[in-house]
Design an enzyme around this catalytic site. Structure first.
Site, short mmCIF file in Angstrom:
data_model
loop_
_atom_site.label_atom_id
_atom_site.label_comp_id
_atom_site.label_asym_id
_atom_site.label_seq_id
_atom_site.Cartn_x
_atom_site.Cartn_y
_atom_site.Cartn_z
CG ASP A 196 4.32 -2.74 1.00
OD1 ASP A 196 3.96 -1.63 0.54
OD2 ASP A 196 3.89 -3.20 2.07
CB THR A 227 -0.91 -0.02 1.24
OG1 THR A 227 -1.78 -1.14 1.13
CG2 THR A 227 -1.76 1.24 1.35
CB SER A 259 2.46 7.30 -3.39
OG SER A 259 3.71 7.36 -2.73
CD GLU A 296 2.10 -1.65 4.17
OE1 GLU A 296 1.87 -1.01 3.14
OE2 GLU A 296 2.81 -1.21 5.10
O1 LIG Z 1 1.33 2.40 5.63
C1 LIG Z 1 1.85 2.64 4.55
C2 LIG Z 1 2.90 1.83 3.94
O2 LIG Z 1 3.77 1.25 4.85
C3 LIG Z 1 3.62 2.48 2.77
O3 LIG Z 1 4.19 1.45 2.04
C4 LIG Z 1 4.71 3.44 3.18
O4 LIG Z 1 4.16 4.44 4.02
C5 LIG Z 1 5.37 4.12 1.96
O5 LIG Z 1 4.43 4.87 1.28
P1 LIG Z 1 4.80 5.74 -0.01
O6 LIG Z 1 5.19 4.78 -1.06
O7 LIG Z 1 3.53 6.49 -0.32
O8 LIG Z 1 5.90 6.66 0.39
#
Ligand SMILES: O=C[C@H](O)[C@H](O)[C@H](O)COP(=O)(O)O
EC number: 5.3.1.6
Length: 260
Positions: free
Chosen positions: A89, A33, A35, A111
């Site tokens: 992820d 999960t 971006s 996750e």
């Molecule tokens: O709870 C969110 C997850 O661990 C995301 O993988 C993490 O915060 C990274 O998110 P982003 O790719 O949006 O920086």
């Protein structure tokens, strides 16, 4: 490269594009999960639609489940899949041992369950996620709403004996109400600045009864794929001890924004 994407989105996109090369036909894949993970779900969707790849996805959040279905990826629960070949992820931070801080989006519990039930975890990141020492990003812990203030006090007491630089803790909010995780819990962010011993901290935090899970991923991640704004990609495999450099030459985002 596409002129439409910002350098940061290009970095996330090329990391995702390279990471889906790990997916083989018939695999059961954990879908992260955030971006960066969203780029991966779109790239995987493109492979399913355009190249006929057969995969079964286990999403780590309702957000990812919605996106995966929209992309034409078959979605099942973890218990239906039972065990996964691979999880891909994003992360909030990673260090040289591929220890992670995750949960910036409040999803680290699911996750971690999904990644732990996988033969392999591949993390995708832009270069800003690489750190010498974990802790600049606040460490999330998911807590049961019952007695959360008591749990928070116990965590604060515990932090006084830990090798960390900061000890401030904050309840994560969504406007004027507490943020609620997909599992109905609260998130407390620990502003530690520097974590000297992530392994020990992870173990002791989880011994507090109201703490469901913390955002430290220790010995879970196997491979990190770092994308750059110019299309370069670096792949480090901690088990094999290998490091490869690659380049995604052409970014065609038209296909990955197609809904089925
Ligand atoms: O709870 C969110 C997850 O661990 C995301 O993988 C993490 O915060 C990274 O998110 P982003 O790719 O949006 O920086």
């Amino acid at each position: 490269m596409s002129g439409e994407l910002s350098p940061i989105d290009t970095a996330k996109f090329v990391a995702a594009k390279r990471a889906v090369e790990f997916v083989e036909d018939g695999m059961r894949v954990g879908l992260g999960t955030g971006s960066t993970a969203a780029w991966m779900v779109r790239c995987l969707g493109e492979l399913v639609r355009e190249a006929g790849l057969t995969v079964t996805g286990v999403p780590t959040s309702s957000r990812t489940a919605d996106l995966a279905r929209q992309q034409g990826i078959k979605v099942v629960s973890l218990d239906e899949a039972k065990w996964l070949d691979l999880t891909i992820d994003g992360t909030d931070e990673f260090d040289a041992d591929l220890c992670l801080i995750k949960g910036g989006g409040g999803v680290h519990l699911l996750e971690k369950i999904v990644a732990t039930a996988s033969d392999r975890m591949v993390v995708i990141a832009d270069p800003s996620k690489s750190v010498d020492q974990l802790g600049a990003f606040p460490l999330p812990i998911e807590v049961i709403p019952f007695g959360w203030q008591t749990s928070k006090s116990l965590v604060e007491e515990l932090l006084t004996s830990m090798d960390v630089l900061g000890q401030t803790t904050t309840l994560r909010m969504n406007g004027d109400r507490p943020f609620i995780s997909d599992e109905g819990n609260y998130i407390i962010d620990l502003h530690l600045k520097r974590i000297g011993d992530p392994r020990r901290l992870s173990m002791v935090l989880n011994q507090i009864p109201g703490v469901v899970e913390n955002g430290l991923f220790i010995d879970i991640c196997d491979v990190v794929v770092v994308g750059h704004g110019d299309g370069r990609v670096e792949v480090s495999d901690i088990n094999e001890g290998t490091f490869e450099e690659d380049r995604i030459e052409f970014v065609d985002t038209d296909n990955i924004f197609k809904d089925v």
